[in-house]
Design an enzyme around this catalytic site. Structure first.
Site, PDB file in Angstrom:
ATOM      1  N   GLY A   9      21.180  11.122  26.423  1.00  0.00           N
ATOM      2  CA  GLY A   9      19.914  11.326  25.734  1.00  0.00           C
ATOM      3  C   GLY A   9      20.139  11.836  24.327  1.00  0.00           C
ATOM      4  O   GLY A   9      19.353  12.621  23.792  1.00  0.00           O
ATOM      5  N   GLY A  13      15.407  14.123  20.144  1.00  0.00           N
ATOM      6  CA  GLY A  13      15.014  15.357  20.820  1.00  0.00           C
ATOM      7  C   GLY A  13      16.136  16.358  20.999  1.00  0.00           C
ATOM      8  O   GLY A  13      16.967  16.583  20.115  1.00  0.00           O
ATOM      9  N   ILE A  14      16.167  16.991  22.170  1.00  0.00           N
ATOM     10  CA  ILE A  14      17.146  18.032  22.463  1.00  0.00           C
ATOM     11  C   ILE A  14      18.566  17.493  22.403  1.00  0.00           C
ATOM     12  O   ILE A  14      19.479  18.164  21.901  1.00  0.00           O
ATOM     13  CB  ILE A  14      16.855  18.658  23.846  1.00  0.00           C
ATOM     14  CG1 ILE A  14      15.529  19.426  23.807  1.00  0.00           C
ATOM     15  CG2 ILE A  14      17.988  19.576  24.276  1.00  0.00           C
ATOM     16  CD1 ILE A  14      15.035  19.869  25.171  1.00  0.00           C
ATOM     17  N   ASP A  42      21.870   2.314  30.282  1.00  0.00           N
ATOM     18  CA  ASP A  42      20.598   2.536  30.971  1.00  0.00           C
ATOM     19  C   ASP A  42      20.880   3.327  32.239  1.00  0.00           C
ATOM     20  O   ASP A  42      21.355   2.782  33.238  1.00  0.00           O
ATOM     21  CB  ASP A  42      19.950   1.191  31.308  1.00  0.00           C
ATOM     22  CG  ASP A  42      18.595   1.338  31.983  1.00  0.00           C
ATOM     23  OD1 ASP A  42      18.189   2.488  32.251  1.00  0.00           O
ATOM     24  OD2 ASP A  42      17.952   0.301  32.258  1.00  0.00           O
ATOM     25  N   GLY A  72      16.448  12.109  29.960  1.00  0.00           N
ATOM     26  CA  GLY A  72      15.325  12.228  30.882  1.00  0.00           C
ATOM     27  C   GLY A  72      14.093  11.524  30.356  1.00  0.00           C
ATOM     28  O   GLY A  72      13.994  11.197  29.172  1.00  0.00           O
ATOM     29  N   SER A 112      13.699  21.691  33.629  1.00  0.00           N
ATOM     30  CA  SER A 112      12.433  21.925  32.930  1.00  0.00           C
ATOM     31  C   SER A 112      11.675  23.046  33.607  1.00  0.00           C
ATOM     32  O   SER A 112      11.799  23.261  34.822  1.00  0.00           O
ATOM     33  CB  SER A 112      11.574  20.662  32.951  1.00  0.00           C
ATOM     34  OG  SER A 112      10.263  20.921  32.481  1.00  0.00           O
ATOM     35  N   TYR A 154       7.331  14.034  37.459  1.00  0.00           N
ATOM     36  CA  TYR A 154       8.249  14.697  36.522  1.00  0.00           C
ATOM     37  C   TYR A 154       8.729  16.047  37.068  1.00  0.00           C
ATOM     38  O   TYR A 154       9.935  16.300  37.156  1.00  0.00           O
ATOM     39  CB  TYR A 154       7.564  14.888  35.177  1.00  0.00           C
ATOM     40  CG  TYR A 154       8.425  15.610  34.170  1.00  0.00           C
ATOM     41  CD1 TYR A 154       9.496  14.967  33.557  1.00  0.00           C
ATOM     42  CD2 TYR A 154       8.175  16.946  33.837  1.00  0.00           C
ATOM     43  CE1 TYR A 154      10.299  15.631  32.635  1.00  0.00           C
ATOM     44  CE2 TYR A 154       8.968  17.614  32.913  1.00  0.00           C
ATOM     45  CZ  TYR A 154      10.026  16.955  32.316  1.00  0.00           C
ATOM     46  OH  TYR A 154      10.825  17.611  31.411  1.00  0.00           O
ATOM     47  N   LYS A 158      12.611  17.326  38.337  1.00  0.00           N
ATOM     48  CA  LYS A 158      13.304  18.459  37.725  1.00  0.00           C
ATOM     49  C   LYS A 158      13.571  19.563  38.746  1.00  0.00           C
ATOM     50  O   LYS A 158      14.594  20.259  38.668  1.00  0.00           O
ATOM     51  CB  LYS A 158      12.496  18.988  36.544  1.00  0.00           C
ATOM     52  CG  LYS A 158      12.413  18.024  35.374  1.00  0.00           C
ATOM     53  CD  LYS A 158      13.783  17.667  34.813  1.00  0.00           C
ATOM     54  CE  LYS A 158      13.687  16.880  33.518  1.00  0.00           C
ATOM     55  NZ  LYS A 158      15.006  16.572  32.921  1.00  0.00           N
TER      56      LYS A 158
END
Length: 260
Positions: A9, A13-14, A42, A72, A112, A154, A158
């Site tokens: 990822g 973002g992060i 993927d 994610g 999360s 979601y 997590k």
């Protein structure tokens, strides 16, 4: 001394913030994402996960120092089931052998604060049983139902990932091999994934009603990157199986002293 990190990822973002931070500190980063980084993969598919492991092995010449399983999705879809849990676990397990040559191997996942919310118990059970076909089928059922039901996907993925970390961190394969395995659990972070919740003042106010963050509110990816950087560093030699909530206080507000 320079270390080699693998970050999934890593295109935004992060993940991108963490990759940028580590490169600034003089380390080598092998980024993984659908596109836009070193390795295109993927992680929603078994083939994609296998190709990622093979590509990392080739690029690193068989040795890495740390894995940050950050990739994610936050969509109320079955694809989130595939990436958030099975993709993350496959990343950690698949790259674990490459950590064997490091003098200070480390592994971290991104969970999360949504793991605090009530899960879909049927999906949670299937995830923890490692039943990917069953979990995807249940995810598709939740997705088809839509609304609040689909939104359970979601947080459930997590929660399952956090439990996987807790159940495996102290095992011979991880702690016994000298590999600290931990996770972070961010609150609301400004990323492309959370754009719908953070783009306007009205949206931010609404999400903070759902996710209480009394300490400085919504924050930037770089704040999580600092924590991930430490967890994946050689300085972190003894933290084992911890899910660290970097959430502006959500965990403290929602759970209070229930963890004790």
């Amino acid at each position: 001394m320079s270390r080699t990190y693998v970050i999934t990822g890593a295109a935004s973002g992060i993940g991108k913030a963490t990759a940028d931070l580590l490169v600034e500190r003089g380390h080598k980063v092998i980024g993984v994402d659908l596109h836009g980084t070193d390795i295109d993969a993927d992680l929603s598919t078994a083939a994609g996960r296998e190709s990622m492991v093979a590509a990392v092995s080739d690029m690193s010449r068989g040795t890495i120092d740390a894995v940050i399983a950050n990739a994610g999705l936050a969509t109320p879809t079955a694809a989130t089931v595939a990436v958030n849990y099975f993709g993350a676990v496959a990343t950690l397990e698949g790259l674990r052998p490459l950590l064997g040559g490091s003098p200070a191997p480390r592994a971290v996942a991104t969970a999360s604060m949504a793991s605090l919310y009530p899960p879909d118990e049927a999906l949670l059970e299937l995830l923890l049983a490692g039943d990917e076909p069953g979990a995807l089928a249940r995810g598709a059922e939740l997705e088809a139902a839509g609304g609040d039901t689909a939104n359970l996907i979601y947080g459930t993925t997590k929660r399952a990932l956090a439990r996987w970390i807790r159940r495996h961190a102290a095992s011979p394969e991880w702690a016994g091999a000298g590999i600290p395995l931990n996770a972070v659990a961010p609150g609301v972070v400004v990323t492309p994934m959370t754009k719908a919740f953070t783009d306007t003042a009205e949206a931010r106010e609404a999400i903070l009603q759902m996710v209480p963050m009394p300490l400085n509110g919504i924050f930037e990816p770089r704040d999580v990157a600092y924590l991930l950087g430490w967890l994946a560093s050689k300085e972190n030699a003894h933290l084992c199986g911890q899910v660290i909530f970097i959430d502006g206080g959500s965990d403290a507000v929602i759970r209070g002293d229930s963890t004790w």
